[in-house]
Scaffold this active site. Structure first.
Site, mmCIF file in Angstrom:
data_model
loop_
_atom_site.group_PDB
_atom_site.id
_atom_site.type_symbol
_atom_site.label_atom_id
_atom_site.label_comp_id
_atom_site.label_asym_id
_atom_site.label_seq_id
_atom_site.Cartn_x
_atom_site.Cartn_y
_atom_site.Cartn_z
ATOM 1 N N ARG A 105 42.257 30.434 -32.292
ATOM 2 C CA ARG A 105 43.533 30.568 -33.021
ATOM 3 C C ARG A 105 43.617 31.885 -33.799
ATOM 4 N NH1 ARG A 105 46.557 25.819 -34.503
ATOM 5 N NH2 ARG A 105 46.052 24.215 -33.005
ATOM 6 N N TYR B 193 36.395 22.895 -24.550
ATOM 7 C CA TYR B 193 36.629 24.072 -23.703
ATOM 8 C C TYR B 193 35.981 25.311 -24.322
ATOM 9 C CZ TYR B 193 40.874 24.482 -26.730
ATOM 10 O OH TYR B 193 41.758 24.541 -27.772
HETATM 11 C C1 FAD Z 1 44.152 18.939 -33.374
HETATM 12 C C2 FAD Z 1 45.320 19.797 -32.968
HETATM 13 C C3 FAD Z 1 45.270 20.494 -31.773
HETATM 14 C C4 FAD Z 1 46.359 21.256 -31.357
HETATM 15 N N1 FAD Z 1 46.274 21.920 -30.170
HETATM 16 C C5 FAD Z 1 47.342 22.643 -29.732
HETATM 17 C C6 FAD Z 1 47.266 23.348 -28.495
HETATM 18 O O1 FAD Z 1 46.237 23.331 -27.813
HETATM 19 N N2 FAD Z 1 48.372 24.049 -28.081
HETATM 20 C C7 FAD Z 1 49.529 24.101 -28.824
HETATM 21 O O2 FAD Z 1 50.496 24.734 -28.399
HETATM 22 N N3 FAD Z 1 49.603 23.445 -30.026
HETATM 23 C C8 FAD Z 1 48.549 22.745 -30.496
HETATM 24 N N4 FAD Z 1 48.603 22.117 -31.711
HETATM 25 C C9 FAD Z 1 49.843 22.245 -32.518
HETATM 26 C C10 FAD Z 1 49.919 23.604 -33.220
HETATM 27 O O3 FAD Z 1 48.722 23.830 -33.936
HETATM 28 C C11 FAD Z 1 51.090 23.610 -34.191
HETATM 29 O O4 FAD Z 1 52.240 23.082 -33.561
HETATM 30 C C12 FAD Z 1 51.415 25.048 -34.634
HETATM 31 O O5 FAD Z 1 50.275 25.646 -35.190
HETATM 32 C C13 FAD Z 1 52.560 25.025 -35.642
HETATM 33 O O6 FAD Z 1 52.795 26.325 -36.107
HETATM 34 P P1 FAD Z 1 53.858 26.552 -37.270
HETATM 35 O O7 FAD Z 1 53.828 28.021 -37.536
HETATM 36 O O8 FAD Z 1 55.144 25.912 -36.948
HETATM 37 O O9 FAD Z 1 53.287 25.748 -38.523
HETATM 38 P P2 FAD Z 1 51.965 26.036 -39.385
HETATM 39 O O10 FAD Z 1 50.857 26.522 -38.547
HETATM 40 O O11 FAD Z 1 51.741 24.821 -40.206
HETATM 41 O O12 FAD Z 1 52.390 27.243 -40.328
HETATM 42 C C14 FAD Z 1 53.229 27.058 -41.444
HETATM 43 C C15 FAD Z 1 52.961 28.210 -42.408
HETATM 44 O O13 FAD Z 1 53.904 28.129 -43.466
HETATM 45 C C16 FAD Z 1 53.236 28.364 -44.697
HETATM 46 N N5 FAD Z 1 54.026 27.687 -45.744
HETATM 47 C C17 FAD Z 1 54.162 26.348 -45.947
HETATM 48 N N6 FAD Z 1 55.005 26.106 -46.969
HETATM 49 C C18 FAD Z 1 55.424 27.325 -47.397
HETATM 50 C C19 FAD Z 1 56.308 27.741 -48.434
HETATM 51 N N7 FAD Z 1 56.950 26.841 -49.196
HETATM 52 N N8 FAD Z 1 56.497 29.079 -48.631
HETATM 53 C C20 FAD Z 1 55.869 29.999 -47.840
HETATM 54 N N9 FAD Z 1 55.022 29.653 -46.851
HETATM 55 C C21 FAD Z 1 54.811 28.340 -46.629
HETATM 56 C C22 FAD Z 1 51.844 27.759 -44.500
HETATM 57 O O14 FAD Z 1 50.900 28.308 -45.394
HETATM 58 C C23 FAD Z 1 51.569 28.145 -43.042
HETATM 59 O O15 FAD Z 1 50.960 29.411 -42.916
HETATM 60 C C24 FAD Z 1 47.535 21.339 -32.154
HETATM 61 C C25 FAD Z 1 47.576 20.661 -33.368
HETATM 62 C C26 FAD Z 1 46.487 19.912 -33.774
HETATM 63 C C27 FAD Z 1 46.576 19.190 -35.085
#
Ligand code: FAD
Length: 398
Positions: free
Chosen positions: A109, A216
């Site tokens: 990641r 993996y």
């Molecule tokens: C066990 C597991 C395995 C997974 N494997 C996969 C995979 O193989 N392939 C895949 O596609 N997906 C996978 N996922 C899903 C994937 O990890 C998430 O869907 C993705 O990381 C979401 O990204 P995001 O940026 O939407 O949210 P997040 O990664 O949660 O990022 C949100 C960001 O917003 C910030 N934030 C929060 N609140 C505030 C605020 N009020 N002000 C400013 N910043 C804020 C946080 O600090 C964070 O950096 C997996 C999930 C899990 C739990």
């Protein structure tokens, strides 16, 4: 060159979703400010699977070439029985570039996040860390976000990419994360620490009643990623401190030797409850919209959460550019983005739940599942083509 077509955008959250949205908009000439709550941009120390629906977009963003040297192109996705060590079915990934126009990758990641961050830095995104947005307002002619430390950001539109526990989502829906009662332990370790491993060319999911283990390789085979997931009996009893390492060991006690011994190298420092939320279609309202897990948090069984966030980012930039080019207001672009993306993302959310149920069945249901999987033609792509095929994006969007 700043675009006069795209609105000045504030992205709240700098995970894979927020950074990819910022990059998509900035590469089209948009002026983008990104506010991230943490002191630095960081990801969980574990792997991620990226299917062709995501790697096609990463190629357009110039990110694919950066991550390929750090990633592994697995040969197959394999489902195996965690109890009796038997392969149930597989999917050949080697022809994915020809079939779906881009490779299937597994990578760390951090490597993905760093490449997205570098892209944002190169394309002029204004990046702010330690910027915890606590209030967001659509003032009619713009947006204002206030941070916990008193800082304020102003822009024409705002995108809430603040993850599963999104504060911005509260402006759209009165819902809470749903705890599935499953707990995950995960992490990537140097390959030297791994005595037993599955075939290093494959992504293997070992399935058992109420549990699974995914394995993996990462970083050209120098690291090994493992994710162990199980239904927590103490969660079902209502214990606060549910899913501890003793429970993990007990859950996997009946598994085959390979799976049991693999737990020996699994990181047990952190545990994650497996949460999602019910699908909601309304991700856009006025000058505000949601993206990534803030819009469609899903269980991880299809490995699609981040892939869907990348699809969001691409569609968002398209919709805002189309609105701008047609002289329509940004709010119409945001509405078009949500209308295009929500049906497909909701389908992925729902399917991920169902897929998890299929993975974890026991008794007669398990016997039937195993027979169906063993009988499956390994060349049959019907259950994945709707996710990976570019043409299917159009069909899923309606
Ligand atoms: C066990 C597991 C395995 C997974 N494997 C996969 C995979 O193989 N392939 C895949 O596609 N997906 C996978 N996922 C899903 C994937 O990890 C998430 O869907 C993705 O990381 C979401 O990204 P995001 O940026 O939407 O949210 P997040 O990664 O949660 O990022 C949100 C960001 O917003 C910030 N934030 C929060 N609140 C505030 C605020 N009020 N002000 C400013 N910043 C804020 C946080 O600090 C964070 O950096 C997996 C999930 C899990 C739990």
């Amino acid at each position: 060159m700043p675009s006069d077509v795209l609105p000045g955008t504030l992205v709240i959250g700098g995970g894979i979703g927020g950074l990819s949205a910022a990059l998509c908009l900035a590469l089209r000439g948009g002026t983008v400010t990104l506010a991230e709550r943490s002191k630095s941009f960081a990801e969980v120390g574990a792997g991620i699977q990226l299917a062709p629906n995501a790697t096609r977009i990463l190629r357009r963003l110039g990110v694919l070439d950066k991550i390929i040297p750090l990633a592994v192109r697995p040969r197959r996705l394999v489902l195996a029985d965690a109890i009796n060590d038997r392969e149930l079915t597989s999917l050949d990934l080697t022809d994915f570039p020809a079939r779906y126009g881009a490779p299937y990758l597994v990578l760390h990641r951090d490597d993905l996040l760093s490449a997205l961050l570098e892209g944002c830095q190169r394309s002029g995104v204004e990046l702010h860390t330690d910027a915890h947005v606590t209030r967001l307002e659509d003032t009619g002619d713009g947006v204002v976000a206030a941070c916990a430390d008193g800082r304020e950001f102003r822009a024409e539109i705002a995108i809430g990419a603040d993850g599963l526990h999104s504060r911005i989502r509260k402006l759209f829906a009165d819902d809470e994360p749903v705890n599935s009662g499953f707990v995950a332990y995960r992490g990537a370790v140097p390959m030297e620490q791994v005595e037993r491993h599955a075939d290093l060319r494959d992504v293997v999911a070992w399935l058992g009643p109420g549990l699974h283990l995914v394995q993996y390789p990462l970083r050209s085979g120098r690291m090994y990623n493992q994710v162990a997931v199980f239904r927590s009996p103490s969660f079902a009893r209502g214990d606060k401190d549910y899913g501890n390492p003793t429970e993990l060991k007990e859950a996997f006690a009946g598994c085959c030797e390979h799976v049991r011994e693999s737990l020996g190298t699994l990181s047990i420092e952190n545990r994650w409850p497996m949460l999602d939320r019910p699908p909601i279609p309304g991700w856009a309202h006025g000058r505000l919209a949601l993206l990534g897990d803030a819009a469609h948090p899903m269980l991880q069984y299809l490995a699609q959460g981040a892939c869907q966030a990348l699809e969001d980012s691409d569609a968002l930039a398209d919709a805002l550019a189309a609105a701008g080019n047609a002289g329509r207001p940004p709010a119409e672009g945001l509405a078009a983005y949500a209308a295009r993306r929500a049906p497909r993302a909701m389908r992925v959310q729902r399917t991920a739940r169902t897929w998890g149920e299929i993975w974890h069945v026991d008794g007669v249901a398990k016997l039937i599942r195993d027979e169906l999987l063993i009988d499956r033609d390994v060349a049959d792509h019907r259950h994945v083509a709707w996710l990976y095929d570019e043409a299917a994006l159009e069909r899923n969007a309606s």
